[in-house]
Design a protein around this motif. Structure first.
Motif, PDB file in Angstrom:
ATOM      1  N   ALA A 244       0.816  -1.227   0.000  1.00 40.79           N
ATOM      2  CA  ALA A 244       0.000   0.000   0.000  1.00 40.79           C
ATOM      3  C   ALA A 244       0.846   1.271   0.000  1.00 40.79           C
ATOM      4  O   ALA A 244       0.420   2.313   0.486  1.00 40.79           O
ATOM      5  CB  ALA A 244      -0.982   0.009   1.174  1.00 40.79           C
ATOM      6  N   GLU A 245       2.067   1.174  -0.541  1.00 43.77           N
ATOM      7  CA  GLU A 245       2.886   2.386  -0.681  1.00 43.77           C
ATOM      8  C   GLU A 245       2.578   3.015  -2.030  1.00 43.77           C
ATOM      9  O   GLU A 245       2.506   2.311  -3.047  1.00 43.77           O
ATOM     10  CB  GLU A 245       4.377   2.033  -0.591  1.00 43.77           C
ATOM     11  CG  GLU A 245       4.788   1.633   0.813  1.00 43.77           C
ATOM     12  CD  GLU A 245       6.124   0.905   0.863  1.00 43.77           C
ATOM     13  OE1 GLU A 245       6.662   0.807   1.981  1.00 43.77           O
ATOM     14  OE2 GLU A 245       6.621   0.437  -0.187  1.00 43.77           O
ATOM     15  N   LEU A 294      -3.449   0.518   5.040  1.00 40.76           N
ATOM     16  CA  LEU A 294      -3.485   1.985   5.147  1.00 40.76           C
ATOM     17  C   LEU A 294      -3.950   2.414   6.530  1.00 40.76           C
ATOM     18  O   LEU A 294      -3.410   3.340   7.130  1.00 40.76           O
ATOM     19  CB  LEU A 294      -4.437   2.572   4.091  1.00 40.76           C
ATOM     20  CG  LEU A 294      -3.955   2.528   2.643  1.00 40.76           C
ATOM     21  CD1 LEU A 294      -5.099   2.865   1.694  1.00 40.76           C
ATOM     22  CD2 LEU A 294      -2.793   3.494   2.415  1.00 40.76           C
ATOM     23  N   LYS A 295      -4.961   1.714   7.049  1.00 39.64           N
ATOM     24  CA  LYS A 295      -5.515   2.082   8.365  1.00 39.64           C
ATOM     25  C   LYS A 295      -4.451   1.856   9.441  1.00 39.64           C
ATOM     26  O   LYS A 295      -4.262   2.697  10.322  1.00 39.64           O
ATOM     27  CB  LYS A 295      -6.763   1.254   8.660  1.00 39.64           C
ATOM     28  CG  LYS A 295      -7.417   1.662   9.968  1.00 39.64           C
ATOM     29  CD  LYS A 295      -8.776   1.036  10.153  1.00 39.64           C
ATOM     30  CE  LYS A 295      -9.451   1.611  11.381  1.00 39.64           C
ATOM     31  NZ  LYS A 295     -10.804   1.108  11.575  1.00 39.64           N
ATOM     32  N   LYS A 296      -3.747   0.722   9.329  1.00 40.82           N
ATOM     33  CA  LYS A 296      -2.720   0.426  10.335  1.00 40.82           C
ATOM     34  C   LYS A 296      -1.634   1.517  10.302  1.00 40.82           C
ATOM     35  O   LYS A 296      -1.206   2.015  11.342  1.00 40.82           O
ATOM     36  CB  LYS A 296      -2.114  -0.956  10.072  1.00 40.82           C
ATOM     37  CG  LYS A 296      -1.122  -1.358  11.163  1.00 40.82           C
ATOM     38  CD  LYS A 296      -0.527  -2.727  10.957  1.00 40.82           C
ATOM     39  CE  LYS A 296       0.452  -3.106  12.058  1.00 40.82           C
ATOM     40  NZ  LYS A 296       1.390  -2.058  12.474  1.00 40.82           N
ATOM     41  N   ARG A 298      -1.948   4.588   9.343  1.00 44.84           N
ATOM     42  CA  ARG A 298      -2.519   5.829   9.871  1.00 44.84           C
ATOM     43  C   ARG A 298      -2.516   5.819  11.396  1.00 44.84           C
ATOM     44  O   ARG A 298      -2.166   6.784  12.053  1.00 44.84           O
ATOM     45  CB  ARG A 298      -3.958   5.954   9.358  1.00 44.84           C
ATOM     46  CG  ARG A 298      -4.280   7.277   8.735  1.00 44.84           C
ATOM     47  CD  ARG A 298      -5.616   7.340   8.026  1.00 44.84           C
ATOM     48  NE  ARG A 298      -6.656   6.448   8.449  1.00 44.84           N
ATOM     49  CZ  ARG A 298      -7.519   6.680   9.438  1.00 44.84           C
ATOM     50  NH1 ARG A 298      -7.430   7.782  10.134  1.00 44.84           N
ATOM     51  NH2 ARG A 298      -8.458   5.803   9.730  1.00 44.84           N
ATOM     52  N   ILE A 299      -2.917   4.673  11.930  1.00 47.12           N
ATOM     53  CA  ILE A 299      -3.007   4.562  13.391  1.00 47.12           C
ATOM     54  C   ILE A 299      -1.607   4.564  14.018  1.00 47.12           C
ATOM     55  O   ILE A 299      -1.371   5.191  15.042  1.00 47.12           O
ATOM     56  CB  ILE A 299      -3.868   3.347  13.776  1.00 47.12           C
ATOM     57  CG1 ILE A 299      -5.337   3.707  13.466  1.00 47.12           C
ATOM     58  CG2 ILE A 299      -3.698   2.944  15.226  1.00 47.12           C
ATOM     59  CD1 ILE A 299      -6.318   2.602  13.510  1.00 47.12           C
ATOM     60  N   ASP A 300      -0.662   3.886  13.337  1.00 49.78           N
ATOM     61  CA  ASP A 300       0.728   3.913  13.831  1.00 49.78           C
ATOM     62  C   ASP A 300       1.268   5.344  13.830  1.00 49.78           C
ATOM     63  O   ASP A 300       2.132   5.718  14.604  1.00 49.78           O
ATOM     64  CB  ASP A 300       1.636   3.031  12.952  1.00 49.78           C
ATOM     65  CG  ASP A 300       1.313   1.553  13.153  1.00 49.78           C
ATOM     66  OD1 ASP A 300       0.580   1.242  14.114  1.00 49.78           O
ATOM     67  OD2 ASP A 300       1.768   0.713  12.340  1.00 49.78           O
ATOM     68  N   ASN A 301       0.721   6.122  12.924  1.00 46.43           N
ATOM     69  CA  ASN A 301       1.157   7.505  12.763  1.00 46.43           C
ATOM     70  C   ASN A 301       0.555   8.418  13.836  1.00 46.43           C
ATOM     71  O   ASN A 301       0.937   9.567  13.977  1.00 46.43           O
ATOM     72  CB  ASN A 301       0.691   7.959  11.370  1.00 46.43           C
ATOM     73  CG  ASN A 301       1.562   9.047  10.814  1.00 46.43           C
ATOM     74  OD1 ASN A 301       2.581   9.383  11.413  1.00 46.43           O
ATOM     75  ND2 ASN A 301       1.148   9.604   9.700  1.00 46.43           N
ATOM     76  N   GLY A 302      -0.457   7.885  14.557  1.00 51.14           N
ATOM     77  CA  GLY A 302      -1.049   8.682  15.638  1.00 51.14           C
ATOM     78  C   GLY A 302      -2.454   9.164  15.377  1.00 51.14           C
ATOM     79  O   GLY A 302      -2.950  10.058  16.056  1.00 51.14           O
ATOM     80  N   ALA A 303      -3.148   8.590  14.363  1.00 54.24           N
ATOM     81  CA  ALA A 303      -4.530   9.011  14.109  1.00 54.24           C
ATOM     82  C   ALA A 303      -5.443   8.449  15.195  1.00 54.24           C
ATOM     83  O   ALA A 303      -5.182   7.391  15.752  1.00 54.24           O
ATOM     84  CB  ALA A 303      -4.980   8.527  12.741  1.00 54.24           C
ATOM     85  N   VAL A 337     -14.030   1.994   2.597  1.00 55.65           N
ATOM     86  CA  VAL A 337     -14.360   3.192   1.823  1.00 55.65           C
ATOM     87  C   VAL A 337     -13.707   4.413   2.470  1.00 55.65           C
ATOM     88  O   VAL A 337     -13.094   5.237   1.799  1.00 55.65           O
ATOM     89  CB  VAL A 337     -15.900   3.376   1.719  1.00 55.65           C
ATOM     90  CG1 VAL A 337     -16.242   4.708   1.070  1.00 55.65           C
ATOM     91  CG2 VAL A 337     -16.519   2.223   0.938  1.00 55.65           C
ATOM     92  N   GLU A 338     -13.793   4.484   3.782  1.00 49.57           N
ATOM     93  CA  GLU A 338     -13.249   5.640   4.508  1.00 49.57           C
ATOM     94  C   GLU A 338     -11.754   5.810   4.238  1.00 49.57           C
ATOM     95  O   GLU A 338     -11.282   6.918   3.985  1.00 49.57           O
ATOM     96  CB  GLU A 338     -13.498   5.452   6.015  1.00 49.57           C
ATOM     97  CG  GLU A 338     -13.088   6.660   6.823  1.00 49.57           C
ATOM     98  CD  GLU A 338     -13.097   6.398   8.336  1.00 49.57           C
ATOM     99  OE1 GLU A 338     -12.877   7.355   9.087  1.00 49.57           O
ATOM    100  OE2 GLU A 338     -13.300   5.242   8.757  1.00 49.57           O
ATOM    101  N   GLU A 339     -11.009   4.702   4.261  1.00 53.07           N
ATOM    102  CA  GLU A 339      -9.555   4.798   4.056  1.00 53.07           C
ATOM    103  C   GLU A 339      -9.212   5.428   2.711  1.00 53.07           C
ATOM    104  O   GLU A 339      -8.314   6.269   2.616  1.00 53.07           O
ATOM    105  CB  GLU A 339      -8.890   3.415   4.137  1.00 53.07           C
ATOM    106  CG  GLU A 339      -8.727   2.874   5.533  1.00 53.07           C
ATOM    107  CD  GLU A 339      -8.116   3.857   6.515  1.00 53.07           C
ATOM    108  OE1 GLU A 339      -7.112   4.524   6.189  1.00 53.07           O
ATOM    109  OE2 GLU A 339      -8.668   3.985   7.622  1.00 53.07           O
ATOM    110  N   PHE A 340      -9.928   5.006   1.650  1.00 49.14           N
ATOM    111  CA  PHE A 340      -9.593   5.546   0.325  1.00 49.14           C
ATOM    112  C   PHE A 340     -10.068   6.984   0.155  1.00 49.14           C
ATOM    113  O   PHE A 340      -9.446   7.765  -0.560  1.00 49.14           O
ATOM    114  CB  PHE A 340     -10.099   4.619  -0.785  1.00 49.14           C
ATOM    115  CG  PHE A 340      -9.271   3.367  -0.858  1.00 49.14           C
ATOM    116  CD1 PHE A 340      -7.955   3.419  -1.308  1.00 49.14           C
ATOM    117  CD2 PHE A 340      -9.763   2.156  -0.409  1.00 49.14           C
ATOM    118  CE1 PHE A 340      -7.155   2.287  -1.332  1.00 49.14           C
ATOM    119  CE2 PHE A 340      -8.978   1.009  -0.421  1.00 49.14           C
ATOM    120  CZ  PHE A 340      -7.667   1.079  -0.889  1.00 49.14           C
TER     121      PHE A 340
END
Length: 621
Positions: A244-245, A294-296, A298-303, A337-340
């Motif tokens: 997913a890069e 992508l979600k993982k 984002r969450i690792d990033n602090g979302a 859907v939200e992730e994209f």
């Protein structure tokens, strides 16, 4: 001693002032009800506005008998210096109080939601039917009708903004596309249709109706990406590897032909099916797999992932009365859907900002001031949990860890409480601000691109992006940062009012629901403790309410409030945040204009030991 004295005085010293003149009146027409004069045949009466902050208004009318029990609109004419009340006049009768149509109208007027039918001038700018794509339309567009594009939405959705596709390409990578309705193709800058859309700013979703931002021909037909019809779109297409890069991003105006309009449940069923292997299903599986990565990230990033107790009503198909409530259930496909959508919004934000650093329309979410989190930290501490709030990442991680095996709902409560600590996200113009960060999404830049049918901000973003890729021409207002900043102000106001109107609609439908139910006894959790009350959340109904302990005509119980723990002791019973309690819920319709849900604590039972004693003393007095 002296230091104590000064601290007390400092706290008590409040700057005060007095009004010496009013430069601009902020009067508007007010909804409310007539309080008929007791004097027979009187022509002067008082009007009580629905908004409690507005004083009563003195009006003259001969129709008092017919207006009693009706919701009416009154305008203020003036406020004489020596009068307790302003003077006004009757404007319009909206209908009987308590009637669903009337109350919806009041709710829209009170929240300043433009909801009149679209004028002929506005409708004259709609395309003539039957409509089809012309060669002229194809000039700056790619033909993507061959792709296996599909949309995934809630059931009954007719304003479909977005569609997706995912496929393997020759080099072993994946091509992922988000295709958004090309609303800016139909709404051209500065015409009556554009002016009306910017004034409305957003579509407002009430419990049983939708107030569209753009006329239905566009919202539910020509711009809605329904299946098996050609539609104009604005596409954001990435080349990604299997981790997913993003390797490449491109934007293009396009023509698509969606192969399926699915609900979240249908899409989920296809992904999980052991037998389905068609192109659409495989596309969905690819999207779902990437979305999880992508979600993982984002969450690792602090979302942050925050909870809100959202409720949907099941309506009776005949009467449209609410017959049942269900708390919203989220499926994996909602998240997919939200992730994209988030990814598309971030990609577009970066592109328009690179191209137009001075006048990109962006969206930011400011970090809350540290003191906002005090209540959350204290509440968690009372349950022996530690919540760190020095960064969004620390907050997200400590929320994930804040689990209690004996109390599984605690984590949801903490997330609901965290939501209350947040600031509002707002639109702004990049040339007028220097803090772009979106705290909740942990993204350095963000905008709205994916819902142009129901948000005007997205239309501006589409126009900026179209100019950036050479697919459309610019116009003076688009590159005027002061005009854009003014527009952002209106959009932020409209979004806020839409949110309040939606909440008011849920509250009204909740009242209708409980009208037929009588008294209901339910489990609840304490969200906040106040000095003389507790605020509780009833998960079954997603309903929040206040339980007061001081009642009129009853001896006041002994109350002790401790802001450190947060706790409230009523007589001998101590109530803490997050305690599970039982409450009786009933509708209090004693004031027809301000009906409210009343809640009474049933368990733990709060009793006063010296109740008879108090009564005796009262009698002796």
């Amino acid at each position: 001693m002296s230091s104590l004295k000064t601290s007390i005085n400092k706290d008590m010293m409040r700057p005060t002032g007095r009004v010496v003149g009013i430069i601009k009146r902020n009067w508007r027409p007010y909804c409310g009800m007539l309080s008929k004069s007791q004097i027979k045949e009187a022509r002067r009466h008082l009007f009580t506005p629905a908004d409690r902050r507005i004083p009563r208004i003195r009006i003259e009318t001969r129709q008092a008998d017919t207006l009693e029990g009706q919701r009416i609109i009154v305008a203020i004419d003036g406020w004489p210096r020596n009068s307790r009340y302003p003077n006004g006049h009757f404007v319009k009768n909206l209908g009987s109080a308590g009637d669903k149509e009337t109350e919806t109208e009041v709710l829209l007027l009170e929240h300043d939601v433009p909801h009149q039918a679209f004028s002929q001038a506005v409708l004259s700018f709609l395309p003539k039917m039957p409509w089809s794509i012309t060669e002229e339309d194809m000039k700056h567009r790619e033909d993507l009708r061959h792709l296996n594009v599909c949309s995934v939405d809630p059931p009954g959705c007719t304003d479909i903004d977005d569609a997706l596709h995912c496929r393997e390409i020759g080099n072993g990578n994946l091509e992922v596309g988000v295709h958004i309705a090309d609303v800016s193709h139909f709404i051209r800058p500065g015409n009556a249709l554009d002016e009306e859309s910017v004034k409305r700013g957003t579509t407002v979703y009430l419990c049983e109706k939708r107030i569209d931002m753009v006329p239905e021909l566009l919202s539910s037909n020509l711009c809605s990406l329904r299946s098996n019809v050609d539609r104009l779109a604005f596409s954001c297409i990435w080349e990604m590897n299997h981790e997913a890069e993003i390797l490449k991003t491109r934007f293009t105006k396009s023509v698509i032909n969606s192969k399926a309009s699915l609900t979240y449940a249908e899409a989920q069923m296809r992904i999980d099916s052991a037998t389905m292997n068609d192109d659409i299903t495989n596309s969905l599986r690819g999207l779902n797999r990437l979305a999880k990565i992508l979600k993982k990230k984002r969450i690792d990033n602090g979302a942050l992932t925050l909870a809100s107790p959202e409720v949907r009503f099941h309506m009776d198909s005949e009467t449209h009365d609410p017959i049942d409530l269900q708390t919203k259930e989220l499926k994996e496909t909602n998240s997919m859907v939200e992730e994209f959508m988030l990814l598309a919004n971030i990609s577009v934000a970066q592109k328009i900002y690179d191209e137009f650093p001075e006048f990109a329309l962006l969206r930011k979410h400011p970090a809350p001031p540290p003191s906002n989190y005090d209540i959350l930290v204290k509440a968690a501490k009372s349950k022996n949990l530690e919540i760190k709030t020095d960064s969004a990442k620390a907050l997200a991680e400590s929320l994930d860890k804040a689990e209690s095996p004996a109390f599984p709902y605690l984590n949801t409560l903490l997330r609901i409480l965290t939501t209350r600590c947040m600031m509002q996200a707002v639109y702004f113009c990049s040339g007028m601000d220097n803090d772009f960060h979106h705290y909740g999404l942990a993204s350095p830049i963000y905008t709205h691109f994916t819902s142009p049918i129901r948000r005007y901000a997205d239309i501006i973003v589409h126009r900026l992006l179209a100019v950036a890729i050479g697919a459309d021409s610019t116009y003076p207002e688009l590159t005027d940062k002061h005009k854009l900043a003014e527009m952002c102000k209106n959009l932020n106001y409209r979004h806020k009012m839409a949110q309040y109107a939606q909440r008011a609609s849920v509250a009204f439908h909740t009242q209708l629901f409980f009208k037929t139910k009588g008294v209901v006894n339910e489990d609840a959790y304490i969200l906040f403790v106040r000095k003389n009350a507790i605020v509780v959340l009833i998960p079954k109904y997603g309903l929040e309410g206040t339980v007061f302990f001081e009642e009129k005509d009853k001896p006041a119980p002994k109350l002790e409030y401790n802001s450190e723990v947060p706790s409230l002791t009523v007589e001998d019973t101590t109530l803490h945040m997050f305690d599970k309690v039982k409450v009786n819920i009933m509708l209090d319709d004693s004031n027809i204009q301000h009906q409210k849900m009343r809640m009474v604590l049933v368990e733990p039972k709060v009793s006063s030991k010296d109740e008879p004693e108090k009564k005796k003393k009262k009698l002796q007095k």
